[in-house]
Design a protein around this motif. Structure first.
Motif, mmCIF file in Angstrom:
data_model
loop_
_atom_site.group_PDB
_atom_site.id
_atom_site.type_symbol
_atom_site.label_atom_id
_atom_site.label_comp_id
_atom_site.label_asym_id
_atom_site.label_seq_id
_atom_site.Cartn_x
_atom_site.Cartn_y
_atom_site.Cartn_z
ATOM 1 N N ALA A 1 1.013 3.987 -3.034
ATOM 2 C CA ALA A 1 0.855 5.423 -2.804
ATOM 3 C C ALA A 1 1.985 6.217 -3.452
ATOM 4 N N ALA B 1 1.291 6.234 -7.163
ATOM 5 C CA ALA B 1 0.183 7.138 -7.458
ATOM 6 C C ALA B 1 0.644 8.592 -7.420
ATOM 7 N N ALA B 2 1.433 8.941 -6.411
ATOM 8 C CA ALA B 2 1.945 10.316 -6.332
ATOM 9 C C ALA B 2 2.810 10.626 -7.544
ATOM 10 N N TYR C 1 -4.921 -4.847 -6.755
ATOM 11 C CA TYR C 1 -4.000 -3.826 -7.255
ATOM 12 C C TYR C 1 -4.034 -3.639 -8.776
ATOM 13 N N GLU D 1 0.826 -1.201 0.000
ATOM 14 C CA GLU D 1 0.000 0.000 0.000
ATOM 15 C C GLU D 1 0.864 1.256 0.000
ATOM 16 N N ALA D 2 1.962 1.233 0.751
ATOM 17 C CA ALA D 2 2.880 2.378 0.737
ATOM 18 C C ALA D 2 3.529 2.527 -0.633
#
Length: 276
Positions: free
Chosen positions: A20, A23-24, A65, A16-17
């Motif tokens: 993220a 995504a950023a 995912y 999940e990290a």
């Protein structure tokens, strides 16, 4: 000109990290006008503790995912070339799978790593990818990416020129070589291999890489690269930190180089020299 982005990462054991961070990077790259974001090998999960990794991959949320990456590509309006993520086969073994998610919502193109990293390094490092992974069985090809026909490979594949010869004969305009290179092999071979593969295929090479010391204790080389068909390095992100790199791609360079050195057109079958 086409703008692309490379995301140099320091992926850890929490998908999940890592998602993220991707995504950023996707939103930032899209904001900078990039049409495709390239991420490293094992971008979603980098964990050499295979029992722990198996539990992570088996968790119910992990299977979501791919759909989340597809949604991210649509929402950010940028193609995402996921360098790879471990995926379980019915046999119970993993495959090291790359996936290309187009912003237009088309079904992703996937590629499972053909060559498995089984080595003993002089530093004492030992890697036996085949203990947990199965090799792929087919090529990965994205026909209509923003950079043209894009071939998909992963890390250790770079040491097998025959694969890149095939991609060259298929007239790939660019080849993705995402990686999590070790530091000793990176110091010795990374730049020369990336440049050689670009020259042989007369194609751009996009090599997004893992960098630095990771949560699972390994250390990777970094130096995410963009190399043009002549072998010129257009972008080198160094080995200091994760981050986003942007590069302008002139697709006219492909025809220019192939016209100057038409090695793909001049190729002949090698005769059998074993018998006199």
């Amino acid at each position: 000109m086409t703008r692309i982005a490379l995301l140099q990462m320091q992926s850890g054991t929490d998908p999940e990290a890592n998602f993220a961070a991707i995504a950023a990077g996707a939103w930032e790259a899209a904001g900078e006008g990039a049409e495709t974001l390239f991420t490293p090998e094992m971008a979603l999960l980098l964990d050499r503790d295979r029992k722990r990794a198996a539990r992570t991959v088996a968790s119910p949320s992990y299977g979501d995912y791919p759909a989340r990456f597809a949604g991210l590509a649509r929402e950010a309006k940028i193609d995402i070339a996921l360098g790879s993520m471990p995926t379980v086969r019915p046999s119970g073994k993993f495959v090291n799978r790359a996936a290309y998610f187009a912003a237009d919502g088309c079904a992703p193109v996937t590629y499972d790593k053909l060559h498995l990293f089984d080595v003993e390094l002089a530093t004492g490092e030992s890697w036996r990818e085949s203990n947990a992974y199965e090799a792929g069985e087919r090529l990965g090809l994205v026909e209509n990416s923003p950079v043209g026909r894009l071939g998909l490979t992963i890390c250790y594949d770079i040491r097998f020129p025959a694969l890149f010869e095939v991609l060259g004969r298929m007239r790939c305009d660019a080849i993705a070589i995402p990686a999590a290179f070790t530091v000793p092999t990176g110091n010795a071979h990374w730049h020369v291999l990336q440049r050689a593969r670009a020259i042989e295929a007369s194609a751009f090479v996009f090599a997004a890489a893992q960098v630095g010391r990771h949560e699972d204790g390994r250390e990777t080389y970094g130096h995410s690269l963009v190399v043009d068909p002549w072998g010129e390095v257009l972008l080198d992100m160094g080995n200091e930190r994760p981050g986003l790199g942007l590069c302008e791609i002139d697709r006219a360079r492909i025809d220019e180089v192939r016209g100057q050195v038409p090695s793909l057109a001049n190729r002949r079958e090698i005769p059998n020299l074993s018998a006199s």
